[in-house]
Design a protein around this motif. Structure first.
Motif, PDB file in Angstrom:
ATOM      1  N   ASP A  29       0.811  -1.225   0.000  1.00 35.28           N
ATOM      2  CA  ASP A  29       0.000   0.000   0.000  1.00 35.28           C
ATOM      3  C   ASP A  29       0.842   1.271   0.000  1.00 35.28           C
ATOM      4  OD1 ASP A  29      -2.373  -1.404   0.005  1.00 35.28           O
ATOM      5  OD2 ASP A  29      -2.616  -1.327   2.189  1.00 35.28           O
ATOM      6  N   TYR A  30       2.163   1.127   0.161  1.00 32.15           N
ATOM      7  CA  TYR A  30       2.994   2.307   0.353  1.00 32.15           C
ATOM      8  C   TYR A  30       4.089   2.485  -0.698  1.00 32.15           C
ATOM      9  CZ  TYR A  30       0.748   1.370   4.774  1.00 32.15           C
ATOM     10  OH  TYR A  30      -0.197   1.082   5.734  1.00 32.15           O
ATOM     11  N   MET A  31       4.386   1.423  -1.478  1.00 31.16           N
ATOM     12  CA  MET A  31       5.429   1.541  -2.501  1.00 31.16           C
ATOM     13  C   MET A  31       5.252   0.467  -3.567  1.00 31.16           C
ATOM     14  SD  MET A  31       8.764   0.200  -0.305  1.00 31.16           S
ATOM     15  CE  MET A  31       8.324   0.889   1.296  1.00 31.16           C
ATOM     16  N   THR A  32       5.875   0.686  -4.706  1.00 32.98           N
ATOM     17  CA  THR A  32       5.813  -0.275  -5.805  1.00 32.98           C
ATOM     18  C   THR A  32       6.745  -1.453  -5.508  1.00 32.98           C
ATOM     19  OG1 THR A  32       7.655   0.753  -6.981  1.00 32.98           O
ATOM     20  CG2 THR A  32       5.429   1.599  -7.451  1.00 32.98           C
ATOM     21  N   SER A  33       6.643  -2.490  -6.324  1.00 36.48           N
ATOM     22  CA  SER A  33       7.532  -3.649  -6.153  1.00 36.48           C
ATOM     23  C   SER A  33       8.994  -3.244  -6.282  1.00 36.48           C
ATOM     24  CB  SER A  33       7.199  -4.731  -7.186  1.00 36.48           C
ATOM     25  OG  SER A  33       5.917  -5.262  -6.952  1.00 36.48           O
ATOM     26  N   GLU A  34       9.284  -2.395  -7.272  1.00 35.86           N
ATOM     27  CA  GLU A  34      10.670  -1.940  -7.446  1.00 35.86           C
ATOM     28  C   GLU A  34      11.089  -1.062  -6.279  1.00 35.86           C
ATOM     29  OE1 GLU A  34      14.427  -1.630  -8.683  1.00 35.86           O
ATOM     30  OE2 GLU A  34      12.893  -3.034  -9.404  1.00 35.86           O
ATOM     31  N   GLY A  35      10.156  -0.243  -5.797  1.00 41.20           N
ATOM     32  CA  GLY A  35      10.458   0.585  -4.632  1.00 41.20           C
ATOM     33  C   GLY A  35      10.773  -0.261  -3.416  1.00 41.20           C
ATOM     34  N   MET A  36      10.051  -1.375  -3.263  1.00 42.17           N
ATOM     35  CA  MET A  36      10.323  -2.298  -2.145  1.00 42.17           C
ATOM     36  C   MET A  36      11.733  -2.859  -2.240  1.00 42.17           C
ATOM     37  SD  MET A  36       6.909  -4.623  -1.933  1.00 42.17           S
ATOM     38  CE  MET A  36       5.307  -3.915  -2.325  1.00 42.17           C
ATOM     39  N   ARG A  37      12.112  -3.300  -3.436  1.00 40.32           N
ATOM     40  CA  ARG A  37      13.443  -3.889  -3.629  1.00 40.32           C
ATOM     41  C   ARG A  37      14.533  -2.896  -3.240  1.00 40.32           C
ATOM     42  NH1 ARG A  37      13.780  -8.340  -7.199  1.00 40.32           N
ATOM     43  NH2 ARG A  37      15.827  -7.629  -7.869  1.00 40.32           N
ATOM     44  N   VAL A  38      14.367  -1.664  -3.712  1.00 39.37           N
ATOM     45  CA  VAL A  38      15.363  -0.631  -3.418  1.00 39.37           C
ATOM     46  C   VAL A  38      15.398  -0.345  -1.919  1.00 39.37           C
ATOM     47  CG1 VAL A  38      15.979   1.796  -3.765  1.00 39.37           C
ATOM     48  CG2 VAL A  38      15.202   0.404  -5.700  1.00 39.37           C
ATOM     49  N   TRP A  39      14.226  -0.220  -1.314  1.00 44.45           N
ATOM     50  CA  TRP A  39      14.172   0.084   0.122  1.00 44.45           C
ATOM     51  C   TRP A  39      14.752  -1.055   0.957  1.00 44.45           C
ATOM     52  CZ3 TRP A  39      11.346  -2.075   4.282  1.00 44.45           C
ATOM     53  CH2 TRP A  39      11.425  -1.338   5.478  1.00 44.45           C
ATOM     54  N   LEU A  40      14.384  -2.299   0.626  1.00 39.06           N
ATOM     55  CA  LEU A  40      14.916  -3.449   1.367  1.00 39.06           C
ATOM     56  C   LEU A  40      16.441  -3.475   1.316  1.00 39.06           C
ATOM     57  CD1 LEU A  40      12.415  -6.221   0.226  1.00 39.06           C
ATOM     58  CD2 LEU A  40      12.586  -5.239   2.520  1.00 39.06           C
ATOM     59  N   LYS A  41      16.973  -3.232   0.113  1.00 38.31           N
ATOM     60  CA  LYS A  41      18.429  -3.281  -0.066  1.00 38.31           C
ATOM     61  C   LYS A  41      19.142  -2.111   0.599  1.00 38.31           C
ATOM     62  CE  LYS A  41      21.990  -3.334  -3.673  1.00 38.31           C
ATOM     63  NZ  LYS A  41      22.246  -3.283  -5.136  1.00 38.31           N
ATOM     64  N   ASP A  42      18.599  -0.906   0.434  1.00 37.21           N
ATOM     65  CA  ASP A  42      19.308   0.307   0.854  1.00 37.21           C
ATOM     66  C   ASP A  42      19.019   0.758   2.280  1.00 37.21           C
ATOM     67  OD1 ASP A  42      20.388   0.349  -1.637  1.00 37.21           O
ATOM     68  OD2 ASP A  42      19.245   2.055  -2.375  1.00 37.21           O
ATOM     69  N   VAL A  43      18.003   0.171   2.908  1.00 39.33           N
ATOM     70  CA  VAL A  43      17.704   0.583   4.278  1.00 39.33           C
ATOM     71  C   VAL A  43      17.908  -0.585   5.254  1.00 39.33           C
ATOM     72  CG1 VAL A  43      16.052   1.698   5.828  1.00 39.33           C
ATOM     73  CG2 VAL A  43      16.197   2.434   3.443  1.00 39.33           C
ATOM     74  N   PRO A  44      16.944  -1.476   5.466  1.00 39.44           N
ATOM     75  CA  PRO A  44      17.164  -2.495   6.499  1.00 39.44           C
ATOM     76  C   PRO A  44      18.338  -3.441   6.238  1.00 39.44           C
ATOM     77  CG  PRO A  44      15.128  -2.937   5.284  1.00 39.44           C
ATOM     78  CD  PRO A  44      15.590  -1.579   4.878  1.00 39.44           C
ATOM     79  N   LEU A  45      18.548  -3.853   4.963  1.00 41.68           N
ATOM     80  CA  LEU A  45      19.641  -4.787   4.711  1.00 41.68           C
ATOM     81  C   LEU A  45      21.000  -4.105   4.725  1.00 41.68           C
ATOM     82  CD1 LEU A  45      17.893  -7.071   2.114  1.00 41.68           C
ATOM     83  CD2 LEU A  45      18.482  -7.616   4.482  1.00 41.68           C
ATOM     84  N   LYS A  46      21.019  -2.820   4.434  1.00 42.70           N
ATOM     85  CA  LYS A  46      22.268  -2.064   4.549  1.00 42.70           C
ATOM     86  C   LYS A  46      22.665  -1.905   6.017  1.00 42.70           C
ATOM     87  CE  LYS A  46      24.502   2.088   2.721  1.00 42.70           C
ATOM     88  NZ  LYS A  46      24.287   3.315   1.906  1.00 42.70           N
ATOM     89  N   GLU A  47      21.677  -1.882   6.885  1.00 39.20           N
ATOM     90  CA  GLU A  47      21.915  -1.719   8.323  1.00 39.20           C
ATOM     91  C   GLU A  47      22.182  -3.047   9.032  1.00 39.20           C
ATOM     92  OE1 GLU A  47      22.099   1.006  10.188  1.00 39.20           O
ATOM     93  OE2 GLU A  47      21.783   2.352   8.494  1.00 39.20           O
ATOM     94  N   TYR A  48      21.946  -4.148   8.348  1.00 38.16           N
ATOM     95  CA  TYR A  48      21.974  -5.459   9.016  1.00 38.16           C
ATOM     96  C   TYR A  48      23.328  -5.778   9.655  1.00 38.16           C
ATOM     97  CZ  TYR A  48      21.455 -10.441   9.855  1.00 38.16           C
ATOM     98  OH  TYR A  48      21.428 -11.682  10.452  1.00 38.16           O
ATOM     99  N   ALA A  49      24.413  -5.520   8.926  1.00 43.41           N
ATOM    100  CA  ALA A  49      25.746  -5.845   9.465  1.00 43.41           C
ATOM    101  C   ALA A  49      26.011  -5.113  10.776  1.00 43.41           C
ATOM    102  CB  ALA A  49      26.828  -5.508   8.438  1.00 43.41           C
TER     103      ALA A  49
END
Length: 201
Positions: free
Chosen positions: A54-74
């Motif tokens: 409801d808040y972003m497109t599929s491509e937007g999700m991919r970018v957000w997942l990669k650049d926000v939570p997964l970038k912070e994971y380490a």
């Protein structure tokens, strides 16, 4: 990247579920192709992509997942930063491996723990040493950080290269790292870190 306008409750649930799944992988050691396949899987996952639809497109999700939570994971698994609250496991802290390497009289000064790369100051009460740590693939960054510190330090900086249970350090590579460190006037050592369950909260 700018954070999309996702309600905090939804955002927290998504990150917690994402990290729950990532925690079952040795994410930092996965090849790029494998990570790409997981991005697609998570976009299609009802508990992740379905919550974000409801808040972003599929491509937007991919970018957000990669650049926000997964970038912070380490950093999160180092119990460092605001995303640490979402992981279900973390790595043993430097307070465990620093005394093993430098000696029982040495301790980490907790207030000096920083990132990029992860590092701290350790002391035996009279001397102080810079210690930085990371995985094998981060060795170049660790050397550069330690060299920058060495310019202004009376004590040799220490580089700690760590492995987890699943990914041992190649003997030939570790010997190469020792030779590089010695050439640069740095110390290097190797440790195996364990995964610990994160405190509930």
């Amino acid at each position: 990247m700018p954070e999309p306008s996702v309600p905090e409750k939804v955002r927290a649930e998504v990150i917690r579920e994402l990290y729950r799944q990532v925690d079952m992988l040795d994410w930092e050691e996965l090849p790029v192709r494998a990570k790409t396949a997981y991005y697609t899987r998570w976009v299609e996952d009802d508990a992740i992509g379905g919550m974000l639809a409801d808040y972003m497109t599929s491509e937007g999700m991919r970018v957000w997942l990669k650049d926000v939570p997964l970038k912070e994971y380490a950093r999160a698994v180092e119990s460092f930063g605001s995303y640490a609250q979402y992981v279900s496991k973390h790595l043993t802290p430097p307070s465990e491996f620093v005394p093993l390497i430098l000696g029982a009289g040495w301790r980490v000064r907790p207030e000096t723990i920083r990132e990029k790369p992860m590092h701290c100051k350790a002391t035996d009460g009279s001397r102080e040493r810079y210690v930085c740590w990371g995985r094998v693939r981060n060795f170049r960054d660790l050397v550069w950080a330690a060299l920058n510190e060495a310019v202004d330090s009376a004590e040799r900086p220490l580089i700690v290269v760590y492995a987890t249970d699943a990914v041992p350090i190649d003997v030939e590579r570790s010997e190469r790292f020792r030779r590089i460190a010695e050439h640069c006037g740095l110390d290097v050592d190797f440790v195996r870190r364990q995964w610990l369950a994160a405190a509930a909260g």
